[in-house]
Design a protein around this motif. Structure first.
Motif, mmCIF file in Angstrom:
data_model
loop_
_atom_site.group_PDB
_atom_site.id
_atom_site.type_symbol
_atom_site.label_atom_id
_atom_site.label_comp_id
_atom_site.label_asym_id
_atom_site.label_seq_id
_atom_site.Cartn_x
_atom_site.Cartn_y
_atom_site.Cartn_z
ATOM 1 N N HIS A 67 -9.463 -4.246 12.595
ATOM 2 C CA HIS A 67 -10.675 -3.596 12.360
ATOM 3 C C HIS A 67 -10.185 -3.157 10.473
ATOM 4 C CE1 HIS A 67 -10.553 -3.697 16.448
ATOM 5 N NE2 HIS A 67 -11.755 -3.462 16.504
ATOM 6 N N ALA A 68 -9.481 -3.371 10.113
ATOM 7 C CA ALA A 68 -9.241 -2.575 8.466
ATOM 8 C C ALA A 68 -9.612 -3.297 7.287
ATOM 9 C CB ALA A 68 -7.623 -2.514 8.006
ATOM 10 N N SER A 69 -10.586 -2.536 6.662
ATOM 11 C CA SER A 69 -11.178 -4.024 5.319
ATOM 12 C C SER A 69 -9.635 -4.764 4.690
ATOM 13 C CB SER A 69 -11.301 -2.924 3.721
ATOM 14 O OG SER A 69 -12.057 -1.592 4.604
ATOM 15 N N ILE A 70 -8.627 -4.182 4.390
ATOM 16 C CA ILE A 70 -7.611 -4.994 3.478
ATOM 17 C C ILE A 70 -6.291 -4.956 4.682
ATOM 18 C CG2 ILE A 70 -5.666 -4.966 2.082
ATOM 19 C CD1 ILE A 70 -8.020 -2.807 0.439
ATOM 20 N N PHE A 71 -5.938 -6.007 5.423
ATOM 21 C CA PHE A 71 -4.850 -6.417 6.219
ATOM 22 C C PHE A 71 -3.727 -6.538 5.181
ATOM 23 C CE2 PHE A 71 -3.096 -7.215 10.706
ATOM 24 C CZ PHE A 71 -2.016 -6.953 10.625
ATOM 25 N N LEU A 72 -2.475 -6.136 5.447
ATOM 26 C CA LEU A 72 -1.760 -6.278 4.067
ATOM 27 C C LEU A 72 -0.452 -6.856 4.905
ATOM 28 C CD1 LEU A 72 -2.454 -3.940 1.536
ATOM 29 C CD2 LEU A 72 -1.746 -6.303 0.814
ATOM 30 N N SER A 73 0.659 -7.761 4.987
ATOM 31 C CA SER A 73 2.084 -8.307 5.341
ATOM 32 C C SER A 73 3.161 -8.475 4.028
ATOM 33 C CB SER A 73 1.364 -9.780 5.804
ATOM 34 O OG SER A 73 3.052 -9.844 6.716
ATOM 35 N N ASN A 74 3.747 -7.727 3.977
ATOM 36 C CA ASN A 74 4.505 -7.660 3.233
ATOM 37 C C ASN A 74 6.013 -8.910 3.307
ATOM 38 O OD1 ASN A 74 5.711 -7.365 0.567
ATOM 39 N ND2 ASN A 74 6.551 -5.383 1.358
ATOM 40 N N LEU A 75 5.609 -9.666 3.908
ATOM 41 C CA LEU A 75 6.454 -11.196 3.443
ATOM 42 C C LEU A 75 8.014 -11.009 3.202
ATOM 43 C CD1 LEU A 75 4.821 -14.264 5.303
ATOM 44 C CD2 LEU A 75 5.867 -11.917 6.744
ATOM 45 N N GLY A 76 8.128 -10.605 1.626
ATOM 46 C CA GLY A 76 8.877 -10.629 1.153
ATOM 47 C C GLY A 76 9.677 -10.251 0.974
ATOM 48 N N SER A 77 9.289 -8.970 1.528
ATOM 49 C CA SER A 77 10.318 -7.212 2.325
ATOM 50 C C SER A 77 11.518 -7.766 3.185
ATOM 51 C CB SER A 77 9.464 -5.964 2.476
ATOM 52 O OG SER A 77 9.115 -7.016 3.622
ATOM 53 N N ALA A 101 -4.124 -1.811 -5.890
ATOM 54 C CA ALA A 101 -4.997 -2.307 -7.226
ATOM 55 C C ALA A 101 -6.125 -3.120 -6.385
ATOM 56 C CB ALA A 101 -4.011 -3.616 -7.693
ATOM 57 N N VAL A 102 -6.023 -3.240 -5.084
ATOM 58 C CA VAL A 102 -6.912 -4.847 -3.491
ATOM 59 C C VAL A 102 -8.311 -3.681 -3.338
ATOM 60 C CG1 VAL A 102 -7.158 -5.893 -2.046
ATOM 61 C CG2 VAL A 102 -5.052 -6.395 -2.817
ATOM 62 N N GLY A 103 -6.991 -2.277 -3.040
ATOM 63 C CA GLY A 103 -7.665 -0.483 -2.448
ATOM 64 C C GLY A 103 -9.295 -1.479 -4.101
ATOM 65 N N VAL A 150 -7.238 0.248 4.365
ATOM 66 C CA VAL A 150 -5.568 -0.518 4.297
ATOM 67 C C VAL A 150 -5.042 -0.488 5.702
ATOM 68 C CG1 VAL A 150 -3.960 -1.191 2.760
ATOM 69 C CG2 VAL A 150 -6.050 0.465 1.587
ATOM 70 N N ALA A 151 -4.366 -1.442 5.781
ATOM 71 C CA ALA A 151 -3.419 -1.221 6.997
ATOM 72 C C ALA A 151 -2.309 -2.694 6.825
ATOM 73 C CB ALA A 151 -4.302 -1.381 8.679
ATOM 74 N N PHE A 152 -1.162 -1.765 7.225
ATOM 75 C CA PHE A 152 -0.327 -3.099 7.391
ATOM 76 C C PHE A 152 0.579 -2.739 8.823
ATOM 77 C CE2 PHE A 152 0.320 0.404 4.197
ATOM 78 C CZ PHE A 152 1.866 1.146 4.925
ATOM 79 N N VAL A 153 1.750 -3.602 8.816
ATOM 80 C CA VAL A 153 3.017 -3.181 10.122
ATOM 81 C C VAL A 153 4.084 -2.630 9.453
ATOM 82 C CG1 VAL A 153 3.985 -4.300 11.957
ATOM 83 C CG2 VAL A 153 1.756 -5.521 11.613
ATOM 84 N N VAL A 154 4.482 -2.058 10.361
ATOM 85 C CA VAL A 154 5.779 -0.802 9.400
ATOM 86 C C VAL A 154 6.696 -1.612 10.367
ATOM 87 C CG1 VAL A 154 7.110 0.821 9.054
ATOM 88 C CG2 VAL A 154 4.360 0.476 8.625
ATOM 89 N N LYS A 155 8.112 -1.876 10.421
ATOM 90 C CA LYS A 155 8.972 -2.409 11.049
ATOM 91 C C LYS A 155 10.601 -1.283 10.581
ATOM 92 C CE LYS A 155 11.657 -5.554 12.774
ATOM 93 N NZ LYS A 155 11.185 -6.498 13.919
ATOM 94 N N LYS A 156 10.284 -0.149 12.197
ATOM 95 C CA LYS A 156 10.668 0.410 12.350
ATOM 96 C C LYS A 156 12.070 0.689 12.146
ATOM 97 C CE LYS A 156 8.089 2.615 15.752
ATOM 98 N NZ LYS A 156 7.499 3.440 16.639
ATOM 99 N N CYS A 207 -9.888 -9.523 5.218
ATOM 100 C CA CYS A 207 -9.233 -9.876 4.488
ATOM 101 C C CYS A 207 -8.495 -9.908 4.533
ATOM 102 C CB CYS A 207 -10.105 -9.318 3.411
ATOM 103 S SG CYS A 207 -8.662 -9.506 1.494
ATOM 104 N N PHE A 208 -6.788 -11.071 4.420
ATOM 105 C CA PHE A 208 -5.474 -10.886 5.284
ATOM 106 C C PHE A 208 -5.004 -11.267 3.791
ATOM 107 C CE2 PHE A 208 -2.757 -10.523 8.757
ATOM 108 C CZ PHE A 208 -1.951 -10.687 8.161
#
Length: 293
Positions: free
Chosen positions: A193-203, A73-75, A101-107, A221-222
């Protein structure tokens, strides 16, 4: 894509025909982290729950998620409202060539587990199905490989250098990045360097909250997504309504657009998530929505 002109960056075009205030403001207030606007709202999950139940029917894995719907939706918002895809660097205003779109993935969900960086382009013809396939592939690759992104690889090289040499390279890279000349091997998959930096803290069971922007990079935009909870509200007739929501926090660079434009952008995202079937159309397909819902 338009032909690159003098002053353009490899990742963005320089905006030359802007109102005087927008051209002067970056010189007066040059740091992104000093010009943050924070917006928050609770997202009603009932439309998403109904949509996900249908889309994920019969799936045992790789299910569509809240996070993916919100990211899509944000994209789409950034595709339809291009001012959202701007940034300020070296006291100049630019508009990115692509919506990313970018985000951090916990392995692994363990204290000592490594993190990987996921970075992908959100195309004008993107749909929720193509985006789901793309984001699922990126997550699997990031979790499977030791270092699956160029930015992490570059940092591992810097880590092995003496401190004085590492800091010299960092300072040199900051200068290059300010002018749009930083090498791709360092910034290619950097979320900043992404347009949209997302962090899913709920996960990971955390509440939503404010997250700062940084002066490094080009991200304006964070977005933080918090933990699901039950919210009590009242309708127009005073009747109690308890329903599931997730809190969403958005930090923006206030210099790239005005409050009315941001209000419209948030209204569009809410409309898309109230009717997630709209995400099945190409991202460039227009959507009717109102700021005063």
């Amino acid at each position: 894509m338009a032909k690159r002109k003098w002053g353009d960056r490899k990742d963005a075009k320089l905006l030359r025909d802007l109102p005087a205030l927008n051209l002067i403001m970056p010189g007066i207030m040059p740091n992104r982290a000093d010009n943050e606007a924070f917006i928050s709202f609770d997202l009603d999950l009932r439309p998403l729950d109904a949509y996900l139940a249908e889309k994920n029917k019969g799936k045992a894995e790789d299910k569509l998620t809240y996070f993916q719907l919100i990211a899509a939706a944000v994209g789409k918002c950034f595709i339809l409202r291009p001012k959202m895809n701007r940034f300020i660097c070296n006291n100049r205003v630019y508009e990115k060539n692509d919506v990313t779109v970018a985000f951090v993935v916990k392995k692994k969900f363990e204290d000592k587990a490594e993190e990987g960086l996921a970075y992908l382009v959100y195309d004008p013809d993107e749909t929720i199905d193509s985006f789901h396939e793309k984001i699922t592939r990126v997550i699997h690759t990031t979790r499977r490989e030791k270092n699956s992104d160029t930015s992490t690889d570059a940092m591992e090289v810097l880590k092995k250098m003496p401190h004085f040499m590492r800091m010299a390279i960092v300072k040199g890279t900051l200068w290059l990045d300010k002018h749009g000349w930083a090498p791709e091997m360092l910034i290619g998959s950097d979320p900043n360097h992404a347009s949209i930096f997302l962090s899913n803290l709920g996960s990971i069971g955390l509440e939503c909250g404010y997250h700062h922007l940084v002066n490094w990079g080009t991200n304006s935009c964070f977005i933080v997504i918090g933990k699901k909870y039950m919210k009590k509200e009242y309708d127009s007739e005073g009747r109690e309504d308890i329903h599931p929501v997730v809190p969403v926090g958005i930090t923006l660079d206030e210099r790239i657009a005005d409050g009315y434009y941001y209000s419209g952008s948030v209204a569009l995202v809410k409309e898309l998530l109230a009717h997630p079937e709209l995400l099945e159309k190409p991202a460039s397909a227009e959507v009717e929505y109102s700021i005063r819902r």
